[in-house]
Design an enzyme around this catalytic site. Structure first.
Site, PDB file in Angstrom:
ATOM      1  N   GLU A 171     -13.145   0.991  -4.075  1.00 59.63           N
ATOM      2  CA  GLU A 171     -12.497   1.525  -2.882  1.00 59.63           C
ATOM      3  C   GLU A 171     -13.357   1.292  -1.651  1.00 59.63           C
ATOM      4  OE1 GLU A 171     -10.165   2.606  -0.306  1.00 59.63           O
ATOM      5  OE2 GLU A 171      -9.399   3.042  -2.298  1.00 59.63           O
ATOM      6  N   ASP A 179     -12.500  -1.091   1.616  1.00 53.86           N
ATOM      7  CA  ASP A 179     -12.389  -0.517   2.957  1.00 53.86           C
ATOM      8  C   ASP A 179     -13.275  -1.247   3.964  1.00 53.86           C
ATOM      9  OD1 ASP A 179     -10.554   1.341   2.105  1.00 53.86           O
ATOM     10  OD2 ASP A 179     -11.991   2.974   1.904  1.00 53.86           O
ATOM     11  N   SER A 218      -4.576   1.843   0.160  1.00 53.11           N
ATOM     12  CA  SER A 218      -5.987   1.777   0.511  1.00 53.11           C
ATOM     13  C   SER A 218      -6.311   0.472   1.212  1.00 53.11           C
ATOM     14  CB  SER A 218      -6.856   1.884  -0.748  1.00 53.11           C
ATOM     15  OG  SER A 218      -6.979   3.203  -1.172  1.00 53.11           O
ATOM     16  N   ASP A 231       9.686  -5.496  12.128  1.00 60.55           N
ATOM     17  CA  ASP A 231      10.552  -4.602  11.354  1.00 60.55           C
ATOM     18  C   ASP A 231      10.687  -5.120   9.919  1.00 60.55           C
ATOM     19  OD1 ASP A 231      12.217  -2.534  10.734  1.00 60.55           O
ATOM     20  OD2 ASP A 231      13.929  -3.275  11.902  1.00 60.55           O
ATOM     21  N   ILE A 232      10.461  -4.247   8.955  1.00 61.75           N
ATOM     22  CA  ILE A 232      10.580  -4.603   7.534  1.00 61.75           C
ATOM     23  C   ILE A 232      11.890  -4.026   7.014  1.00 61.75           C
ATOM     24  CG2 ILE A 232       9.480  -4.549   5.276  1.00 61.75           C
ATOM     25  CD1 ILE A 232       7.861  -5.964   7.498  1.00 61.75           C
ATOM     26  N   GLY A 237      14.872  -0.739  11.914  1.00 63.86           N
ATOM     27  CA  GLY A 237      14.272   0.406  12.594  1.00 63.86           C
ATOM     28  C   GLY A 237      13.313   1.151  11.689  1.00 63.86           C
ATOM     29  N   ASP A 246      11.931   3.597   8.839  1.00 63.76           N
ATOM     30  CA  ASP A 246      12.386   4.054   7.524  1.00 63.76           C
ATOM     31  C   ASP A 246      11.217   4.683   6.779  1.00 63.76           C
ATOM     32  OD1 ASP A 246      11.036   1.895   5.785  1.00 63.76           O
ATOM     33  OD2 ASP A 246      12.252   0.658   7.136  1.00 63.76           O
TER      34      ASP A 246
END
Length: 602
Positions: A292, A296, A519, A561-562, A580, A582
Site C-alpha cells: 500500500e 501511494d 488505493s 464523464d464515465i 453526469g 453517478d
C-alpha cells in the site's frame, strides 16, 4: 503520554474534587451504546485491568456551525470569500469549547484522582487526551472493557459496547474513544500478480492500447491530458500521503520505480520525505516494504513530480495481543494523525492530502464519525484538499447477484436487527472530503466493478450535491423501489470523482508487480490536483482547498464523464454509471488541461 502515576491512581475518588465539581456531580447515564459487536467481531475475553488506553475526550464545539459556513464561503466559486482560506488561529477560535465545558470536564477527571498535569490538550482545547489503565477507564466511564477478535483477520481490539457519563456532562462532551469504535482502517488495495512484470522502456512513446493492460505514470499523464506541463518544485506546494498500520514506504523501491518509469525523477534525486506521528516508523528493510505504501508514494510522486511529497507514517494502531501484557495501546490512528496535522502551521500543511484507508461506516459510532469528519472540515477551511479512496466493495461486499459468498454475508446492519443493507464507507462518506472511485481501460474508460459508492446513513446530502444527486435518482427511479431499505436516498452520496485503479505497476521488494484498488485511484487523482494547485499558486492565486463545492458547480466541466459500468455488491448489481454524476464514478475522471483552463482562464 505516560501512564498516570500510581500515587494519583490510588487517591480516593473525591480527594481532588473542586467545589465546582461537587456542585455539579450527577448520576451517570449512557452516552453511547451498541446492541452487539459489528459483523465479523466476536467477544474474546475480559480486558486486562492494567492494559493502557490512550483515551481521547472530545468536548463540544458550540461554534462549529460558523466554521462550516466559513468552509462553504471559502470553497464556493462566486462567494466574496472564495479562496480566502482561514488560518490556524481562526479555525481554533471557531472550534474552541465553552469555558464551562472545560471546567466541568476538568472537575470530573479530578474527582477520579486524575491530576490535570497528566492531561494533554489540543491547541483549540477541544480534545483532552490521557493514558490510563483499563480499570480506571472503566470507573471513569461506568463501563467494562473487553477484548474482541475480528474473525476474518485475527486482529484484536480492546473495546466496550457502551459507556456512560455523568448526566451534567452530556451537553459538554461529544465523544470518548476508544470505546465503541470497531473500525479497522483497512487499506483499499490488492496485489494482482506477485510475479515480476515485464515493462516497456520508459523512453518508448506512450501507446494508449498498452494502458489497458498495465498502468504507469506515463499512461496516467496521457489519459488525463497532463501533456508537457512541468510544475514548480519550489512554490511551496506540497502533497501529503497518509500511512497507517506499519505500512512502510521504501525509498530503494521507489528509486528503482523512477529509474524505470520516470527517469527524470531518478536523475534529479527526487524522493518523498517522511514525518513520523505517534511513534510511527518507516523501516527501510527491503522485506518490510509495504504494498500500500509503495503504491501511494510511487504514484503520487509519479504524477506530481517534482512537487515535494511527504509520507506521514502514523503509529498507535492495532493489533493488540491479548495473551501478552503489552504496553501497546489500541487507539484509532486517525485521531493521532488529525491532531498532528491540525497542530501544523499554515505554511507546513500540504495543499493536497491522499488517504487510501477506510472501513464500513457503521463500524464507526455516529458521534465519533461526526467528530472525525468535522476535523476534515477544519483542514478544508485552511485550504487543504482532502481525498479518500471510496472503497473496493462496490455497494458493500463486492458480490454480484450470481456470486457465492465464502461465509455469512456482511451486508447487514449492526443495530441488533441484522437487516440487509448496503454498506457505506467511511471516511469517504464524510461531506467534507472528496471521495475517489475507480475506473479501468481507456478509449473508452469505464467504471471498475469494485468501485465503492453509494449513500451515507450518517450524513445528510450536502447542499452542494443536491442537484446532481437528486437528478441521478430522478433519472433512475427504479433504484428507489428495487433497493428500498438497502440505502438512504437522502444521504451524502459518493464518490465525487474517480480515476484509474486497475493493473498499476508497482515496485515492491525490488520487483514490479501489478496492484489494484481505489488505493491506486486516490493518489493518482491527488497528484492531478497537486498539479492544478501548482498552476494556481504559480499564477499568484490560492490553492483549491476543499474541492467539492467547486467540483459540483464548475469543476466537473473539466472531467471525463464515465458512462459504462456498475458497482455490484450485497448480491445485487449495485448502481450504474451514467451521463453526469453517478454513485459509481462520481463526475468521472480529471482532464488536467481542461481543469487548468477553468481555474486559470487567462
Amino acid at each position: 503520554m505516560l501512564l498516570l502515576p500510581l500515587l494519583a491512581l490510588l487517591l480516593p475518588p473525591r480527594a481532588l474534587a473542586s467545589p465546582l465539581s461537587r456542585a455539579h456531580t450527577s448520576a451517570y447515564s449512557i452516552k453511547e451504546s451498541l446492541p452487539a459487536p459489528p459483523p465479523g467481531w466476536a467477544h474474546h475475553s475480559p480486558a486486562p485491568p492494567d492494559h493502557p488506553l490512550r483515551l481521547r475526550i472530545g468536548l463540544t464545539q458550540p461554534r462549529f456551525g460558523e466554521l462550516e459556513q466559513a468552509l462553504w464561503d471559502v470553497s464556493t466559486p462566486g462567494s466574496d470569500r472564495y479562496g480566502l482560506h482561514l488560518g490556524k488561529e481562526d479555525v481554533e477560535e471557531l472550534i474552541r469549547p465553552h469555558e464551562d465545558s472545560l471546567a466541568l470536564v476538568d472537575a470530573w477527571l479530578e474527582e477520579h484522582g486524575i491530576p490535570l498535569s497528566a492531561l494533554s490538550r489540543s491547541p483549540a482545547q477541544d480534545w483532552v487526551t490521557l493514558t490510563l489503565p483499563v480499570s480506571l477507564a472503566e470507573a471513569l466511564l461506568d463501563t467494562t472493557y473487553h477484548v474482541y477478535r475480528h474473525t476474518p483477520s485475527g486482529d484484536y481490539l480492546v473495546r466496550t459496547l457502551q459507556y456512560s457519563l455523568p448526566a451534567h456532562l452530556h451537553a459538554h462532551v461529544d465523544v470518548v474513544q476508544p470505546s465503541t469504535t470497531f473500525a479497522r482502517l483497512a487499506p483499499k488495495r490488492s496485489t494482482l500478480h506477485g510475479a515480476p512484470v515485464a515493462l516497456a522502456s520508459a523512453s518508448t512513446p506512450a501507446i494508449p492500447a498498452s494502458c489497458n493492460h498495465t498502468i504507469t505514470p506515463a499512461c496516467l499523464k496521457e489519459i488525463y491530458n497532463v501533456g508537457a506541463y512541468v510544475p514548480s518544485a519550489t512554490s511551496g506546494n506540497k502533497l501529503g500521503i497518509a500511512g497507517y498500520l506499519e505500512e512502510w514506504a521504501n525509498m530503494n523501491d521507489t528509486n528503482w520505480f523512477y529509474q524505470d518509469l520516470l527517469p527524470q525523477a531518478a536523475a534529479a534525486g527526487y524522493m518523498f520525505s517522511v514525518e513520523l506521528i505517534n511513534n510511527g516508523t518507516n523501516s527501510q528493510n527491503e522485506s518490510d516494504a509495504g504494498g500500500e505504501a509503495n503504491l501511494d508514494v510511487q504514484y503520487a510522486g509519479g504524477v506530481s513530480f517534482p512537487i515535494p511529497n511527504i509520507y506521514y507514517s502514523t503509529g498507535g494502531s492495532p493489533p493488540f495481543t491479548p495473551d501478552l501484557n503489552t504496553p501497546t495501546d489500541s487507539n484509532e490512528p486517525y485521531a493521532e494523525f488529525l491532531a498532528y496535522m491540525l497542530a501544523k502551521t499554515d505554511k507546513e500543511l500540504p495543499r493536497s492530502l491522499t488517504t487510501s484507508y477506510g472501513d464500513d461506516e457503521q463500524t464507526v459510532p455516529y458521534s465519533y464519525a461526526v467528530r472525525v469528519c468535522n476535523e476534515f472540515a477544519q483542514l478544508g477551511a485552511r485550504g487543504v484538499s482532502v481525498m479518500f479512496s471510496s472503497g473496493d466493495g462496490g455497494v458493500g461486499d463486492g458480490l454480484g447477484p450470481n456470486d457465492q459468498a465464502d461465509g455469512p454475508t456482511t451486508c447487514l446492519t449492526n443495530d441488533g436487527k441484522n437487516t440487509s443493507s448496503f454498506l457505506a464507507g467511511f471516511p469517504a462518506s464524510c461531506p467534507y472530503v472528496t471521495a475517489v472511485g475507480g475506473t479501468y481501460h481507456e478509449s473508452p474508460e469505464r467504471a471498475v466493478p469494485f468501485s465503492g459508492g453509494g449513500f451515507s446513513k450518517y450524513f445528510p446530502r450536502p447542499l452542494y450535491q443536491a442537484a446532481a444527486v437528486g437528478g441521478y435518482l430522478a433519472a433512475n427511479p427504479a433504484y428507489l423501489s428495487l433497493y428500498e431499505g438497502l440505502f438512504n436516498p437522502f444521504g451524502r452520496a459518493y464518490p465525487d470523482v474517480s480515476a484509474q485503479s486497475n493493473n498499476f505497476t508497482v515496485n515492491l521488494g525490488g520487483q514490479f508487480v501489478l496492484e489494484a484498488g481505489t488505493s491506486a485511484s486516490c493518489p493518482t487523482f491527488t497528484g492531478i490536483i497537486s498539479l492544478v494547485n501548482d498552476k494556481l499558486i504559480t499564477s499568484g492565486r490560492p490553492a483549491l482547498g476543499f474541492l467539492n463545492p467547486w467540483l459540483y458547480t464548475v469543476g466537473h466541466y473539466g472531467f471525463n464523464d464515465i458512462t459504462i459500468g456498475n458497482n455490484p455488491g450485497c448480491f445485487t448489481d449495485g448502481f450504474n454509471a451514467t451521463v453526469g454524476w453517478d454513485p459509481v464514478t462520481g463526475w468521472g475522471t480529471p482532464d488536467f488541461a481542461k481543469i487548468a483552463k477553468i481555474v486559470v482562464p487567462y
